[in-house]
Write a protein that holds these residues in place. Structure first.
Motif, PDB file in Angstrom:
ATOM      1  N   ASP A   1      25.768 -12.954  21.589  1.00  0.00           N
ATOM      2  CA  ASP A   1      26.836 -12.435  20.745  1.00  0.00           C
ATOM      3  C   ASP A   1      27.554 -11.302  21.465  1.00  0.00           C
ATOM      4  O   ASP A   1      27.051 -10.757  22.460  1.00  0.00           O
ATOM      5  CB  ASP A   1      26.304 -11.961  19.390  1.00  0.00           C
ATOM      6  N   VAL A   2      28.723 -10.965  20.951  1.00  0.00           N
ATOM      7  CA  VAL A   2      29.578  -9.948  21.560  1.00  0.00           C
ATOM      8  C   VAL A   2      30.031  -8.969  20.487  1.00  0.00           C
ATOM      9  O   VAL A   2      30.466  -9.385  19.402  1.00  0.00           O
ATOM     10  CB  VAL A   2      30.805 -10.580  22.244  1.00  0.00           C
ATOM     11  N   ILE A   3      29.917  -7.694  20.799  1.00  0.00           N
ATOM     12  CA  ILE A   3      30.482  -6.643  19.945  1.00  0.00           C
ATOM     13  C   ILE A   3      31.815  -6.245  20.560  1.00  0.00           C
ATOM     14  O   ILE A   3      31.865  -5.782  21.700  1.00  0.00           O
ATOM     15  CB  ILE A   3      29.544  -5.423  19.878  1.00  0.00           C
ATOM     16  N   ALA A   4      32.880  -6.459  19.812  1.00  0.00           N
ATOM     17  CA  ALA A   4      34.227  -6.112  20.274  1.00  0.00           C
ATOM     18  C   ALA A   4      34.636  -4.812  19.605  1.00  0.00           C
ATOM     19  O   ALA A   4      34.939  -4.783  18.407  1.00  0.00           O
ATOM     20  CB  ALA A   4      35.215  -7.229  19.940  1.00  0.00           C
ATOM     21  N   LEU A   5      34.635  -3.735  20.378  1.00  0.00           N
ATOM     22  CA  LEU A   5      34.900  -2.402  19.833  1.00  0.00           C
ATOM     23  C   LEU A   5      36.228  -1.871  20.331  1.00  0.00           C
ATOM     24  O   LEU A   5      36.511  -1.925  21.528  1.00  0.00           O
ATOM     25  CB  LEU A   5      33.768  -1.457  20.222  1.00  0.00           C
ATOM     26  N   ASP A   6      37.040  -1.382  19.420  1.00  0.00           N
ATOM     27  CA  ASP A   6      38.299  -0.758  19.809  1.00  0.00           C
ATOM     28  C   ASP A   6      38.540   0.478  18.951  1.00  0.00           C
ATOM     29  O   ASP A   6      38.118   0.542  17.794  1.00  0.00           O
ATOM     30  CB  ASP A   6      39.471  -1.734  19.647  1.00  0.00           C
ATOM     31  N   HIS A   7      39.224   1.460  19.536  1.00  0.00           N
ATOM     32  CA  HIS A   7      39.481   2.721  18.831  1.00  0.00           C
ATOM     33  C   HIS A   7      40.531   2.565  17.744  1.00  0.00           C
ATOM     34  O   HIS A   7      40.559   3.334  16.782  1.00  0.00           O
ATOM     35  CB  HIS A   7      39.936   3.774  19.849  1.00  0.00           C
ATOM     36  N   SER A   8      41.408   1.574  17.883  1.00  0.00           N
ATOM     37  CA  SER A   8      42.532   1.405  16.970  1.00  0.00           C
ATOM     38  C   SER A   8      42.190   0.462  15.824  1.00  0.00           C
ATOM     39  O   SER A   8      41.811  -0.694  16.039  1.00  0.00           O
ATOM     40  CB  SER A   8      43.744   0.856  17.727  1.00  0.00           C
ATOM     41  N   ALA A   9      42.363   0.947  14.597  1.00  0.00           N
ATOM     42  CA  ALA A   9      42.140   0.087  13.432  1.00  0.00           C
ATOM     43  C   ALA A   9      43.186  -1.015  13.368  1.00  0.00           C
ATOM     44  O   ALA A   9      42.885  -2.153  12.987  1.00  0.00           O
ATOM     45  CB  ALA A   9      42.180   0.931  12.154  1.00  0.00           C
ATOM     46  N   ALA A  10      44.421  -0.704  13.757  1.00  0.00           N
ATOM     47  CA  ALA A  10      45.497  -1.701  13.716  1.00  0.00           C
ATOM     48  C   ALA A  10      45.227  -2.830  14.697  1.00  0.00           C
ATOM     49  O   ALA A  10      45.413  -4.010  14.373  1.00  0.00           O
ATOM     50  CB  ALA A  10      46.838  -1.037  14.017  1.00  0.00           C
ATOM     51  N   ILE A  11      44.785  -2.480  15.898  1.00  0.00           N
ATOM     52  CA  ILE A  11      44.499  -3.500  16.904  1.00  0.00           C
ATOM     53  C   ILE A  11      43.279  -4.317  16.505  1.00  0.00           C
ATOM     54  O   ILE A  11      43.230  -5.535  16.703  1.00  0.00           O
ATOM     55  CB  ILE A  11      44.297  -2.848  18.281  1.00  0.00           C
ATOM     56  N   THR A  12      42.273  -3.666  15.908  1.00  0.00           N
ATOM     57  CA  THR A  12      41.096  -4.394  15.437  1.00  0.00           C
ATOM     58  C   THR A  12      41.473  -5.387  14.353  1.00  0.00           C
ATOM     59  O   THR A  12      40.984  -6.529  14.335  1.00  0.00           O
ATOM     60  CB  THR A  12      40.022  -3.417  14.928  1.00  0.00           C
TER      61      THR A  12
END
Length: 281
Positions: A88-99
């Motif tokens: 599995d992969v955890i895709a983490l981003d700082h931006s809520a909009a991009i997530t």
């Protein structure tokens, strides 16, 4: 008209790029950034960089991976295909909009999308088998602290692959050099991040963090037309709103006219080196 001049004006610097705080942008700029992320992922030169990254990370079947700074999630979904249904992969981003945009594009692969800070990961230590972090560290306030976090969450024997840009390597041909120098003096602080040399410092930073078996691969991206370059280089993209340029009146228009003229003549060229550095804990 494309005169060779130097306006002799002091550049207006800005410490953070639009990618540093996507959620704080205007709606117009947020849409520009999201479009840029999508188009960059499709660009042949960025795909070439990512192929070098996949080769360096060597994702194994059944692995749990972290994509730190996952953007719209295209790499995370590709990594999920590499690790298979037991991984599995955890895709983490700082931006809520991009997530949110990444979730909307989900393809039912084994990816979990979360928002978070790469410098303060809400993950337990030794919890992932590998980390992918692409063109993120150039934007963070403390890249070495972020690398420390990536190291903390990676299990012994795990792999860390960092990919980042050496903006000091950016060169153009086909435009007057004095105009280039003047333009870049203004836009460097806005279109380029504070850590312009991040790509070529990755090996040293990982070495200091105790990562071993390091490989460092420079990938020189070549853009032979303004349309190709505009996908990756905002300073040649006429779709970037004029208000984002932070330049004196007329300079943006003069520069873009020269870019267009070089494209019409067929002698436009831009080159930029992106580094792929990976190692093992």
């Amino acid at each position: 008209m494309c005169p060779e001049n130097n306006r002799g004006m002091e550049p207006a610097q800005k410490e953070r790029t639009p990618f540093s705080d996507i959620d704080g942008l205007t709606t117009e700029m947020s849409e520009v950034v999201l479009t840029a992320l999508t188009e960059m992922g499709r660009h042949p030169e960025i795909r070439r960089v990512r192929r070098a990254g996949f080769d360096a990370l060597r994702p194994a079947l059944g692995s749990r991976l972290l994509d730190a700074g996952s953007g719209s999630g295209e790499v995370a979904r590709r990594l999920a295909a590499e690790v298979g249904p037991r991984g599995d992969v955890i895709a983490l981003d700082h931006s809520a909009a991009i997530t949110t945009a990444a979730v909307a594009r989900h393809d039912d692969s084994n990816v979990r999308y979360v928002t978070g800070d790469v410098g303060a990961l809400a993950l337990p230590g030794d919890s992932v088998d590998g980390v992918w972090c692409e063109r993120v560290l150039q934007h963070v306030e403390d890249p070495d602290a972020a690398i420390g976090e990536l190291r903390r969450v990676t299990r012994p024997g795990g792999r860390i692959c960092l990919i980042d840009t050496d903006w000091d390597s950016l060169l153009f041909d086909g435009m007057p050099r004095p105009l280039q120098d003047t333009l870049m003096g203004y836009v460097a602080g806005h279109f380029m991040p504070p850590y312009r040399d991040m790509g070529r410092t990755l090996r040293r930073r990982l070495l200091a963090a105790g990562v071993s078996g390091l490989t460092a691969t420079p990938v020189t991206c070549v853009f032979g037309s303004p349309d190709s370059a505009a996908v990756v280089l905002p300073m040649v993209n006429p779709r970037v709103p004029a208000g984002a340029w932070q330049t004196p009146p007329g300079l943006r228009e003069e520069w873009l006219a020269c870019v267009e003229a070089a494209g019409a003549r067929g002698d436009f060229l831009a080159v930029l080196t992106i580094w792929v550095v990976a190692g093992t804990l």
